[in-house]
Design an enzyme around this catalytic site. Structure first.
Site, PDB file in Angstrom:
ATOM      1  N   THR A 171      12.581  -5.852 -10.024  1.00 40.73           N
ATOM      2  CA  THR A 171      12.620  -6.968 -10.985  1.00 40.73           C
ATOM      3  C   THR A 171      11.600  -6.798 -12.096  1.00 40.73           C
ATOM      4  OG1 THR A 171      11.084  -8.199  -9.596  1.00 40.73           O
ATOM      5  CG2 THR A 171      13.422  -8.684  -9.299  1.00 40.73           C
ATOM      6  N   ASP A 172      10.556  -6.013 -11.843  1.00 44.21           N
ATOM      7  CA  ASP A 172       9.432  -6.012 -12.809  1.00 44.21           C
ATOM      8  C   ASP A 172       9.853  -5.510 -14.187  1.00 44.21           C
ATOM      9  OD1 ASP A 172       9.631  -3.372 -11.851  1.00 44.21           O
ATOM     10  OD2 ASP A 172       7.471  -3.121 -11.529  1.00 44.21           O
TER      11      ASP A 172
ATOM     12  N   GLY B 198       4.371   8.705  -1.723  1.00 48.55           N
ATOM     13  CA  GLY B 198       5.821   8.572  -1.822  1.00 48.55           C
ATOM     14  C   GLY B 198       6.431   7.750  -0.709  1.00 48.55           C
TER      15      GLY B 198
ATOM     16  N   SER C 102       2.915   2.726  -3.237  1.00 50.35           N
ATOM     17  CA  SER C 102       2.329   2.890  -4.553  1.00 50.35           C
ATOM     18  C   SER C 102       0.984   3.593  -4.573  1.00 50.35           C
ATOM     19  CB  SER C 102       2.224   1.548  -5.263  1.00 50.35           C
ATOM     20  OG  SER C 102       2.190   1.816  -6.621  1.00 50.35           O
ATOM     21  N   SER C 103       0.985   4.776  -4.017  1.00 48.89           N
ATOM     22  CA  SER C 103      -0.200   5.619  -4.135  1.00 48.89           C
ATOM     23  C   SER C 103      -0.443   5.988  -5.587  1.00 48.89           C
ATOM     24  CB  SER C 103      -0.030   6.881  -3.293  1.00 48.89           C
ATOM     25  OG  SER C 103       1.032   7.687  -3.766  1.00 48.89           O
ATOM     26  N   SER C 104       0.646   6.110  -6.352  1.00 49.67           N
ATOM     27  CA  SER C 104       0.491   6.547  -7.749  1.00 49.67           C
ATOM     28  C   SER C 104      -0.296   5.529  -8.562  1.00 49.67           C
ATOM     29  CB  SER C 104       1.855   6.812  -8.390  1.00 49.67           C
ATOM     30  OG  SER C 104       2.668   5.658  -8.380  1.00 49.67           O
TER      31      SER C 104
ATOM     32  N   ASP D 250       3.217  -2.383  -9.628  1.00 47.18           N
ATOM     33  CA  ASP D 250       2.297  -1.613  -8.791  1.00 47.18           C
ATOM     34  C   ASP D 250       0.858  -1.698  -9.302  1.00 47.18           C
ATOM     35  OD1 ASP D 250       4.732  -0.934  -7.811  1.00 47.18           O
ATOM     36  OD2 ASP D 250       4.685   1.158  -8.445  1.00 47.18           O
TER      37      ASP D 250
ATOM     38  N   TYR E 276      15.481   6.360  -9.739  1.00 44.05           N
ATOM     39  CA  TYR E 276      14.814   5.172 -10.276  1.00 44.05           C
ATOM     40  C   TYR E 276      15.193   4.952 -11.742  1.00 44.05           C
ATOM     41  CZ  TYR E 276      10.978   1.884 -11.041  1.00 44.05           C
ATOM     42  OH  TYR E 276      10.237   0.774 -11.336  1.00 44.05           O
TER      43      TYR E 276
HETATM   44  P1  ADP Z   1       4.255   6.099  -4.380  1.00 45.18           P
HETATM   45  O1  ADP Z   1       3.555   5.573  -5.585  1.00 45.18           O
HETATM   46  O2  ADP Z   1       5.233   5.120  -3.823  1.00 45.18           O
HETATM   47  O3  ADP Z   1       3.351   6.608  -3.328  1.00 45.18           O
HETATM   48  P2  ADP Z   1       5.121   8.038  -6.315  1.00 45.18           P
HETATM   49  O4  ADP Z   1       6.140   9.109  -6.287  1.00 45.18           O
HETATM   50  O5  ADP Z   1       5.163   7.036  -7.402  1.00 45.18           O
HETATM   51  O6  ADP Z   1       5.125   7.346  -4.876  1.00 45.18           O
HETATM   52  O7  ADP Z   1       3.679   8.688  -6.395  1.00 45.18           O
HETATM   53  C1  ADP Z   1       3.314   9.723  -5.527  1.00 45.18           C
HETATM   54  C2  ADP Z   1       2.616  10.813  -6.324  1.00 45.18           C
HETATM   55  O8  ADP Z   1       1.329  10.326  -6.781  1.00 45.18           O
HETATM   56  C3  ADP Z   1       2.285  12.022  -5.487  1.00 45.18           C
HETATM   57  O9  ADP Z   1       3.377  12.915  -5.440  1.00 45.18           O
HETATM   58  C4  ADP Z   1       1.094  12.607  -6.233  1.00 45.18           C
HETATM   59  O10 ADP Z   1       1.513  13.339  -7.355  1.00 45.18           O
HETATM   60  C5  ADP Z   1       0.376  11.362  -6.742  1.00 45.18           C
HETATM   61  N1  ADP Z   1      -0.682  10.968  -5.793  1.00 45.18           N
HETATM   62  C6  ADP Z   1      -0.708   9.853  -5.054  1.00 45.18           C
HETATM   63  N2  ADP Z   1      -1.813   9.823  -4.272  1.00 45.18           N
HETATM   64  C7  ADP Z   1      -2.487  10.941  -4.522  1.00 45.18           C
HETATM   65  C8  ADP Z   1      -3.688  11.508  -4.036  1.00 45.18           C
HETATM   66  N3  ADP Z   1      -4.432  10.905  -3.114  1.00 45.18           N
HETATM   67  N4  ADP Z   1      -4.072  12.696  -4.527  1.00 45.18           N
HETATM   68  C9  ADP Z   1      -3.327  13.327  -5.461  1.00 45.18           C
HETATM   69  N5  ADP Z   1      -2.194  12.847  -5.946  1.00 45.18           N
HETATM   70  C10 ADP Z   1      -1.762  11.672  -5.501  1.00 45.18           C
HETATM   71 MG    MG Z   2       4.505   5.116  -7.434  1.00 46.26          MG
END
Ligand code: ADP
Ligand code: MG
Length: 397
Positions: A33-34, A119, A123-125, A192, A241
């Protein structure tokens, strides 16, 4: 933090001067939705990216990550992509955004450690972008304003700078989103980045993405938030996406509204025959989700948790049948969750196409629930899953 400090010391031969911890997030309700200027509910959770930084005198940036072997080094005046190290696009992207806004900063060393699975839809990104931006701000204090930069914040006697205001946090979130859109190449919305910056302990973050307004409501203390990771890695970059986003935008154009936020289920039905089938189905999901968030916010405030949970199941069903951003593993996790009496609601969380589910579960039965889902998944697929009872935490600092 000790482990990260040691790691920093080993690689850079000095102690870090500052550190930042940015949480991952769970999208509780309001899928895709964002970027449609809609409504969404999220939680910042106790999975974090920690970064430690120390200054350099040579206008270079060097990065070491505890999870990746590469040594990344680049000049601040020549930031460019390196296809060999795609993860470095995130820090590079946010540094470029800060530069474009007129933020002045020098070189630094950066070390990274994370407990957010990559991934998985947590939302690690965004946490990575937010952590990098705040680390630069601690090292080279700046104030973002709507038109660029203002008077930088002063350091106190201990050398700390005041945390950014909510207004500035919003500008930081926008810069992080722009980095992900423009440099990394994912057309994600702002959910995120806002979630990682605006989290509050034991509270649900409610975001209006049209007004860019954030509010909070308490999460019932008897509920546990359980995240089950399917083990299927989603690949957002350049993938499904962006395809879904195009369908949403195309539907909005056909409906002659600036964004799907302004459509209703009635206006969508009235226009159904004019719409491309996939545009219609994607719009149906998004408009339904916005409606579910509206209803859900009122239900949460009224303490009607069972009814709220049903909205999570409905959301997943809509993902599965309309938006087509689920997958068999996520469907299985939700189906297993449904068969446990302590589960109020379950759905995929985040972009979809893999990643994790979020489950609202009676707190005293959270462990039994985790075992139930893990055992069922193992039995049906022969594979094990990771799951967590997540704490709901404050935003990045
Ligand atoms: P999500 O945000 O849901 O985890 P994304 O595909 O948006 O998935 O983001 C994942 C990407 O972010 C990884 O493939 C990597 O490139 C980057 N990333 C996330 N965390 C780290 C980390 N701790 N170190 C290096 N890169 C990271
Ligand atoms: Mg992400």
């Amino acid at each position: 933090m000790t482990e990260l400090r040691d790691f920093f010391g080993r690689h850079f031969g000095a102690s870090p001067t500052h550190s930042v911890r940015a949480p991952g997030r769970v999208e509780l309700l309001g899928n895709h939705t964002d970027y449609n200027q809609g409504l969404v509910m999220a939680l910042a959770v106790d999975k974090f990216i920690e970064v430690a930084v120390g200054p350099r005198q040579d206008r270079e940036v060097e990065i070491r990550d505890t999870a990746f072997p590469e040594r990344v080094r680049f000049a601040l005046d020549a930031i460019a992509k390196d296809p060999g190290v795609p993860w470095a696009d995130y820090p590079k992207g946010i540094l470029l955004q800060l530069q474009q806004r007129g933020v002045e900063f020098g070189g630094f060393n950066l070390a990274i450690k994370s407990s957010i699975p990559l991934g998985a839809g947590l939302s690690s990104s965004a946490a990575f972008l937010v952590a990098t931006a705040l680390a630069v701000r601690k090292l080279y204090p700046f104030t973002l304003t709507p038109s660029g930069v203002g008077t930088p914040p002063l350091r106190d006697a201990e050398g700390n700078v005041a945390a950014p205001s909510d207004a500035e946090r919003l500008l930081l979130a926008k810069a992080c989103q722009a980095a992900e859109n423009q440099f990394v190449g994912v057309n994600c919305g702002i959910l995120d980045h806002i979630s990682s910056l605006f989290g509050r302990a034991r509270q649900v973050i409610e975001i209006d993405c049209e007004k860019l307004a954030v509010s909070w409501s308490p999460l019932d203390g008897n509920l546990a938030v359980v995240v089950c990771h399917s083990g299927v890695k989603h690949a957002l970059v350049g993938g499904e996406y962006n395809d879904r986003r195009r369908h949403c935008e195309s539907a909005a154009r056909a409906l002659e509204v600036p964004a799907l936020r302004y459509a209703t289920l009635e206006s969508l039905e009235a226009a159904k025959s004019r719409l491309d089938r996939r545009d219609y189905e994607c719009a149906l999901h998004v408009v339904g989700e916005i409606e579910r968030v509206r209803t859900g916010a009122a239900l949460l405030r009224a303490g009607r948790l069972k009814d709220f949970g049903q909205l999570l199941f409905a959301s997943h069903e809509s993902s599965r049948t309309h938006f087509l951003n689920s997958c068999p593993e996520l469907d299985l996790l939700v189906a297993l969750a449904r068969t446990h009496t302590a589960c109020l609601g379950a759905r995929l969380t985040g972009g979809g196409f893999g990643g994790a589910t979020v489950n609202l579960v009676a707190r005293d039965q959270a462990e039994a629930f985790r075992e139930h889902v893990a055992a069922g998944f193992q039995q049906r697929t022969g594979r094990s899953i990771h799951s967590w009872v997540c704490g709901v935490v404050d935003g990045a600092e």
